[in-house]
Design a protein around this motif. Structure first.
Motif, PDB file in Angstrom:
ATOM      1  N   MET A 250       0.833  -1.168   0.000  1.00  0.00           N
ATOM      2  CA  MET A 250       0.000   0.000   0.000  1.00  0.00           C
ATOM      3  C   MET A 250       0.889   1.247   0.000  1.00  0.00           C
ATOM      4  N   GLU A 251       0.475   2.241  -0.673  1.00  0.00           N
ATOM      5  CA  GLU A 251       1.192   3.508  -0.806  1.00  0.00           C
ATOM      6  C   GLU A 251       0.994   4.355   0.453  1.00  0.00           C
ATOM      7  N   PRO A 252       2.075   4.752   1.159  1.00  0.00           N
ATOM      8  CA  PRO A 252       1.912   5.524   2.394  1.00  0.00           C
ATOM      9  C   PRO A 252       1.129   6.822   2.204  1.00  0.00           C
ATOM     10  N   ALA A 253       1.360   7.518   1.113  1.00  0.00           N
ATOM     11  CA  ALA A 253       0.701   8.806   0.885  1.00  0.00           C
ATOM     12  C   ALA A 253      -0.800   8.652   0.629  1.00  0.00           C
ATOM     13  N   ALA A 254      -1.243   7.456   0.265  1.00  0.00           N
ATOM     14  CA  ALA A 254      -2.658   7.222  -0.012  1.00  0.00           C
ATOM     15  C   ALA A 254      -3.411   6.784   1.246  1.00  0.00           C
ATOM     16  N   THR A 255      -2.742   6.780   2.392  1.00  0.00           N
ATOM     17  CA  THR A 255      -3.353   6.360   3.654  1.00  0.00           C
ATOM     18  C   THR A 255      -3.117   7.439   4.708  1.00  0.00           C
ATOM     19  N   THR A 256      -3.613   7.190   5.913  1.00  0.00           N
ATOM     20  CA  THR A 256      -3.342   8.092   7.030  1.00  0.00           C
ATOM     21  C   THR A 256      -2.053   7.700   7.751  1.00  0.00           C
ATOM     22  N   CYS A 257      -1.366   6.682   7.264  1.00  0.00           N
ATOM     23  CA  CYS A 257      -0.160   6.187   7.928  1.00  0.00           C
ATOM     24  C   CYS A 257       0.947   7.234   8.001  1.00  0.00           C
ATOM     25  N   ALA A 258       1.015   8.103   7.030  1.00  0.00           N
ATOM     26  CA  ALA A 258       2.052   9.137   7.034  1.00  0.00           C
ATOM     27  C   ALA A 258       1.833  10.151   8.152  1.00  0.00           C
ATOM     28  N   ASN A 259       0.604  10.242   8.677  1.00  0.00           N
ATOM     29  CA  ASN A 259       0.294  11.244   9.698  1.00  0.00           C
ATOM     30  C   ASN A 259       1.074  11.048  10.990  1.00  0.00           C
ATOM     31  N   ASP A 260       1.274   9.790  11.403  1.00  0.00           N
ATOM     32  CA  ASP A 260       2.005   9.551  12.656  1.00  0.00           C
ATOM     33  C   ASP A 260       3.393   8.959  12.402  1.00  0.00           C
ATOM     34  N   ALA A 261       3.808   8.927  11.159  1.00  0.00           N
ATOM     35  CA  ALA A 261       5.083   8.291  10.808  1.00  0.00           C
ATOM     36  C   ALA A 261       6.267   9.036  11.407  1.00  0.00           C
ATOM     37  N   VAL A 262       7.264   8.258  11.790  1.00  0.00           N
ATOM     38  CA  VAL A 262       8.530   8.802  12.286  1.00  0.00           C
ATOM     39  C   VAL A 262       9.659   8.198  11.460  1.00  0.00           C
ATOM     40  N   THR A 263      10.763   8.906  11.410  1.00  0.00           N
ATOM     41  CA  THR A 263      11.962   8.342  10.810  1.00  0.00           C
ATOM     42  C   THR A 263      12.672   7.587  11.917  1.00  0.00           C
ATOM     43  N   ALA A 264      12.639   6.254  11.846  1.00  0.00           N
ATOM     44  CA  ALA A 264      13.198   5.412  12.898  1.00  0.00           C
ATOM     45  C   ALA A 264      14.704   5.246  12.759  1.00  0.00           C
ATOM     46  N   LEU A 265      15.183   5.111  11.528  1.00  0.00           N
ATOM     47  CA  LEU A 265      16.612   4.925  11.263  1.00  0.00           C
ATOM     48  C   LEU A 265      16.993   5.681  10.003  1.00  0.00           C
ATOM     49  N   VAL A 266      18.249   6.081   9.904  1.00  0.00           N
ATOM     50  CA  VAL A 266      18.757   6.753   8.711  1.00  0.00           C
ATOM     51  C   VAL A 266      20.116   6.180   8.335  1.00  0.00           C
ATOM     52  N   GLY A 267      20.502   6.422   7.099  1.00  0.00           N
ATOM     53  CA  GLY A 267      21.830   6.088   6.617  1.00  0.00           C
ATOM     54  C   GLY A 267      22.248   7.129   5.596  1.00  0.00           C
ATOM     55  N   HIS A 268      23.539   7.409   5.532  1.00  0.00           N
ATOM     56  CA  HIS A 268      24.078   8.382   4.581  1.00  0.00           C
ATOM     57  C   HIS A 268      25.318   7.792   3.938  1.00  0.00           C
TER      58      HIS A 268
END
Length: 142
Positions: A1-19
């Protein structure tokens, strides 16, 4: 499912990153939806972004244009139930393995991220040839 097409992006956090290789990879997580997805930025057409759940099928997207892209969501009870990696054309693979640091974030924000990170897999970084599998086990001692 596409995150932007749901309400899931509303409470989403960036849990981990890499550079690495001039790009940023993020493991995005929604506790409400119990789902995770991968987001990359600073990338170019042909680069791939992948999210791999502990159980179930991985989601992958090959960037078509622009400088950022994301995958569809995978089931994840915690951020530790998924891994996000970017496969950067002709350069290598980088995975989200570090907690994010944000200017102005207080100890409460760090504690919340640390709490969400319980059960997260150990940090892993993949360098070298493009196409190296982000799901391949690390050699012993790493």
């Amino acid at each position: 499912m596409e995150p932007a097409a749901t309400t899931c992006a509303n409470d989403a956090v960036t849990a981990l990153v890499g550079h690495d290789y001039g790009i940023r990879i993020e493991l995005r997580y929604s506790a409400h939806c119990r789902a995770a997805w991968a987001k990359m930025s600073g990338t170019t057409a042909g680069d791939r972004v992948m999210v791999t759940p502990k159980q179930g099928n991985a989601q992958e997207y090959r960037q078509q244009y622009g400088h950022d892209a994301h995958t569809k969501m995978v089931p994840a009870s915690t951020p530790g139930d998924a891994r996000a990696c970017a496969l950067v054309d002709d350069r290598g693979t980088v995975c989200a393995t570090e907690p994010p640091t944000q200017a102005g974030s207080g100890s409460g924000a760090r504690a919340a991220v640390a709490h969400r990170m319980q059960g997260a897999p150990p940090a892993r970084r993949y360098r070298g040839r493009a196409g190296l599998s982000p799901t391949a086990p690390l050699p012993p001692g790493r």
